[in-house]
Design a protein around this motif. Sequence first.
Motif, PDB file in Angstrom:
ATOM      1  N   LYS A 133      17.435 -11.888  10.848  1.00  0.00           N
ATOM      2  CA  LYS A 133      16.580 -12.157   9.696  1.00  0.00           C
ATOM      3  C   LYS A 133      16.750 -11.071   8.631  1.00  0.00           C
ATOM      4  N   LYS A 134      16.870  -9.839   9.075  1.00  0.00           N
ATOM      5  CA  LYS A 134      17.077  -8.743   8.126  1.00  0.00           C
ATOM      6  C   LYS A 134      18.424  -8.887   7.410  1.00  0.00           C
ATOM      7  N   ILE A 135      19.431  -9.353   8.160  1.00  0.00           N
ATOM      8  CA  ILE A 135      20.740  -9.559   7.528  1.00  0.00           C
ATOM      9  C   ILE A 135      20.599 -10.650   6.462  1.00  0.00           C
ATOM     10  N   GLU A 136      19.905 -11.697   6.824  1.00  0.00           N
ATOM     11  CA  GLU A 136      19.645 -12.793   5.887  1.00  0.00           C
ATOM     12  C   GLU A 136      18.915 -12.257   4.639  1.00  0.00           C
ATOM     13  N   ALA A 137      18.037 -11.282   4.857  1.00  0.00           N
ATOM     14  CA  ALA A 137      17.282 -10.711   3.733  1.00  0.00           C
ATOM     15  C   ALA A 137      18.142  -9.794   2.873  1.00  0.00           C
ATOM     16  N   GLY A 138      19.251  -9.309   3.424  1.00  0.00           N
ATOM     17  CA  GLY A 138      20.132  -8.507   2.584  1.00  0.00           C
ATOM     18  C   GLY A 138      20.594  -7.176   3.159  1.00  0.00           C
ATOM     19  N   VAL A 139      20.197  -6.850   4.387  1.00  0.00           N
ATOM     20  CA  VAL A 139      20.579  -5.535   4.905  1.00  0.00           C
ATOM     21  C   VAL A 139      22.081  -5.506   5.191  1.00  0.00           C
ATOM     22  N   PRO A 178      -4.787  10.682   8.531  1.00  0.00           N
ATOM     23  CA  PRO A 178      -5.206   9.446   9.207  1.00  0.00           C
ATOM     24  C   PRO A 178      -6.278   8.649   8.469  1.00  0.00           C
ATOM     25  N   GLN A 179      -6.901   9.251   7.460  1.00  0.00           N
ATOM     26  CA  GLN A 179      -7.911   8.484   6.716  1.00  0.00           C
ATOM     27  C   GLN A 179      -7.318   7.759   5.513  1.00  0.00           C
ATOM     28  N   ALA A 180      -6.000   7.842   5.345  1.00  0.00           N
ATOM     29  CA  ALA A 180      -5.359   7.235   4.167  1.00  0.00           C
ATOM     30  C   ALA A 180      -5.409   5.714   4.210  1.00  0.00           C
ATOM     31  N   LYS A 181      -5.333   5.133   3.044  1.00  0.00           N
ATOM     32  CA  LYS A 181      -5.232   3.681   2.916  1.00  0.00           C
ATOM     33  C   LYS A 181      -3.757   3.324   3.090  1.00  0.00           C
ATOM     34  N   GLY A 182      -3.437   2.387   3.937  1.00  0.00           N
ATOM     35  CA  GLY A 182      -2.049   1.950   4.073  1.00  0.00           C
ATOM     36  C   GLY A 182      -1.773   0.906   3.007  1.00  0.00           C
ATOM     37  N   VAL A 183      -0.587   0.917   2.429  1.00  0.00           N
ATOM     38  CA  VAL A 183      -0.334  -0.019   1.327  1.00  0.00           C
ATOM     39  C   VAL A 183       0.166  -1.380   1.849  1.00  0.00           C
ATOM     40  N   TYR A 184       1.353  -1.377   2.444  1.00  0.00           N
ATOM     41  CA  TYR A 184       1.897  -2.616   3.034  1.00  0.00           C
ATOM     42  C   TYR A 184       1.792  -3.827   2.109  1.00  0.00           C
ATOM     43  N   ASP A 185       2.137  -3.617   0.857  1.00  0.00           N
ATOM     44  CA  ASP A 185       2.161  -4.727  -0.092  1.00  0.00           C
ATOM     45  C   ASP A 185       3.286  -5.689   0.296  1.00  0.00           C
ATOM     46  N   VAL A 186       4.453  -5.117   0.590  1.00  0.00           N
ATOM     47  CA  VAL A 186       5.571  -5.918   1.107  1.00  0.00           C
ATOM     48  C   VAL A 186       5.964  -5.321   2.452  1.00  0.00           C
ATOM     49  N   ASP A 187       6.691  -6.071   3.260  1.00  0.00           N
ATOM     50  CA  ASP A 187       7.181  -5.489   4.507  1.00  0.00           C
ATOM     51  C   ASP A 187       8.652  -5.101   4.337  1.00  0.00           C
ATOM     52  N   SER A 188       9.214  -4.448   5.359  1.00  0.00           N
ATOM     53  CA  SER A 188      10.567  -3.902   5.202  1.00  0.00           C
ATOM     54  C   SER A 188      11.597  -5.007   4.947  1.00  0.00           C
ATOM     55  N   THR A 189      11.406  -6.162   5.565  1.00  0.00           N
ATOM     56  CA  THR A 189      12.334  -7.275   5.354  1.00  0.00           C
ATOM     57  C   THR A 189      12.257  -7.741   3.896  1.00  0.00           C
ATOM     58  N   GLN A 190      11.056  -7.832   3.402  1.00  0.00           N
ATOM     59  CA  GLN A 190      10.876  -8.251   2.005  1.00  0.00           C
ATOM     60  C   GLN A 190      11.480  -7.226   1.048  1.00  0.00           C
ATOM     61  N   LEU A 191      11.364  -5.936   1.396  1.00  0.00           N
ATOM     62  CA  LEU A 191      11.947  -4.907   0.526  1.00  0.00           C
ATOM     63  C   LEU A 191      13.465  -5.053   0.454  1.00  0.00           C
ATOM     64  N   MET A 192      14.084  -5.384   1.593  1.00  0.00           N
ATOM     65  CA  MET A 192      15.541  -5.588   1.591  1.00  0.00           C
ATOM     66  C   MET A 192      15.901  -6.694   0.607  1.00  0.00           C
ATOM     67  N   ARG A 193      15.133  -7.773   0.670  1.00  0.00           N
ATOM     68  CA  ARG A 193      15.407  -8.900  -0.214  1.00  0.00           C
ATOM     69  C   ARG A 193      15.150  -8.534  -1.682  1.00  0.00           C
ATOM     70  N   ILE A 194      14.133  -7.727  -1.902  1.00  0.00           N
ATOM     71  CA  ILE A 194      13.842  -7.299  -3.278  1.00  0.00           C
ATOM     72  C   ILE A 194      15.030  -6.510  -3.843  1.00  0.00           C
ATOM     73  N   ILE A 195      15.552  -5.568  -3.044  1.00  0.00           N
ATOM     74  CA  ILE A 195      16.677  -4.756  -3.536  1.00  0.00           C
ATOM     75  C   ILE A 195      17.910  -5.646  -3.755  1.00  0.00           C
ATOM     76  N   LYS A 196      18.116  -6.552  -2.811  1.00  0.00           N
ATOM     77  CA  LYS A 196      19.268  -7.464  -2.945  1.00  0.00           C
ATOM     78  C   LYS A 196      19.159  -8.273  -4.242  1.00  0.00           C
ATOM     79  N   ASN A 197      17.971  -8.778  -4.509  1.00  0.00           N
ATOM     80  CA  ASN A 197      17.791  -9.566  -5.733  1.00  0.00           C
ATOM     81  C   ASN A 197      17.930  -8.715  -6.991  1.00  0.00           C
ATOM     82  N   MET A 198      17.468  -7.473  -6.907  1.00  0.00           N
ATOM     83  CA  MET A 198      17.636  -6.576  -8.064  1.00  0.00           C
ATOM     84  C   MET A 198      19.122  -6.366  -8.329  1.00  0.00           C
ATOM     85  N   ARG A 199      19.864  -6.198  -7.244  1.00  0.00           N
ATOM     86  CA  ARG A 199      21.297  -5.902  -7.385  1.00  0.00           C
ATOM     87  C   ARG A 199      22.119  -7.149  -7.720  1.00  0.00           C
ATOM     88  N   ASP A 200      21.895  -8.233  -6.963  1.00  0.00           N
ATOM     89  CA  ASP A 200      22.768  -9.407  -7.104  1.00  0.00           C
ATOM     90  C   ASP A 200      22.318 -10.380  -8.192  1.00  0.00           C
TER      91      ASP A 200
END
Lengths: 307, 226
Positions: free
Chosen positions: A178-184, A118-140
Amino acid sequence: MFAGSNLEKVLSNGHFAVTGELGPMRGTDLGPCLEHAEHMRNHVDAYNITCNQTAVVRIASMAAAIKLVERGMDPVMQMTVRDRNRIMLQADILGGAACGVGNFLCIQGDHQTLGSEPQAKGVYDVDSTQLMRIIKNMRDENVFASGDKLEAPLKAFIGGVVNPFADPFEYRVDRFAKKIEAGVQFVQTQCIYDMDRLKEYMKRVVDKGLHEKCYIMAGITPLKAVGAAMYMKNNVAGIIIPDEIVARLKGAKDKKKEGLKMAIEQIQQIREIEGFKGVHIMAIAWEEMVPHIVEEVGGLLPRPKFD
Amino acid sequence: MIIGERKPLEEVFNRTDSFKKICVLGCETCVAVCLAGGDKEAQETAEAIKMHREQTNNPVEIKASSIQRQCEYEFIDEVMEELKEYDVILSLACGVGVQTMATKVPEMFILPGLNTSFLGYPLEQGVWMENCKACGDCVLDRTYGICPVTRCSKSMMNGPCGGSSEGICEVSKDTECGWALIYDRLKALGKLEYMDEIIPPKNWSTSFHGGPRKIVREDVKIVRGE
Ligand code: SF4
């Protein structure tokens, strides 16, 4: 085919898919996890490997996923955005794909304060929707989040989660859109117990035509004991367990048997609901019961095989 | 404003035990308003240290004082000479004040008497709420006044996670879900379409993740020789 994974083949060929869930161990022995996988080999099409589930430190999902690939099984590698920034997320996608992982499931992850560190630093650089789009862009588009080019193309079948039981309820279907739009491409739901709310959600999903743009799998978790049910009901945000479910469990002589029976019935019921293309069975700490559940539902075996 | 909280007295006693002449210096701006580090709190802290020292047979010469702002040299200048008479300054300013003091009076020991908590505002008497993370790239135009970076426990940019339940965040029953607040606000303003827009990954290099930040404004700088 986007990845050519077994799960993608099953879904894209119109079969009702069945996936199981495996939680890697909290030590260096993956044995029990692999045994569970072997045990359900003929009953599921793919295996979710959880990623530090409930924010508890475990063997990395990629390591377990690669072990499954080596055994000719199809892993769904879960990736939370809680513990890794975009550098490491993309690195793990490349690493997983380089070792034969085809399905990547993007999730936000439970908050770190609820887990084992519980004392860990949370990262949250991107959110799950953004990650979907990142993978989609990497692939497509063959580009990383930065716009740099990949040196070799990525194949990926992009997964995510939806929670019909979280709030604001009226926004949940739009969030899915929105998630579908992002690439899920496929989603698994949070554990289902409240059938009325689920039906209302799915009605809205179908009205919007989302079930035609993304494969939706129903998340089912058999209840093992009244205590576990009460704990989930009162302490796990985003899970709704109606009183009658608890009452039914309480009233049963053999709680475990009743829990399994309810899960089997739930799967039978969701097969009648328009929009579902599969079921995801999360038998947490009860993995050995997955074959039994799949057998008892009826009409799910044998699982389709592809060359 | 900057919200702070006094460090536990035990910690303050331990850190100051070896000093014989102590100045407890309050700051009369943000931390005075949030009742953590103003003149009144400086007096109280000095009093507590004095009592502790008497009880432990470790006499001390201690004084409480305060200045308008410890984060600006000109205010420190006013008390500079007086401060030098002490062995240590226990600053009740925020971390900005403590560090400005340390830069301005480098030969002296400066200790923090507060934990600097966050940037926020008083919600009601005795309750303060964080509402800005100073990320350096304000997104409040998109959410019409509620910050997803600060008010969502996971700094999500594209709507609520699956742990949002009846307006409450999964982190604690006392924490409102920031995205539930944003949703309600956009709905009330007739701007729900924002919720459908995919917000790309945020540029965190304008926040601390780009390293300690510094702003240089050529238009207001005083050019030497002019
Ligand atoms: S419940 Fe709301 S505030 Fe909490 S992490 Fe999820 S979206 Fe953010």
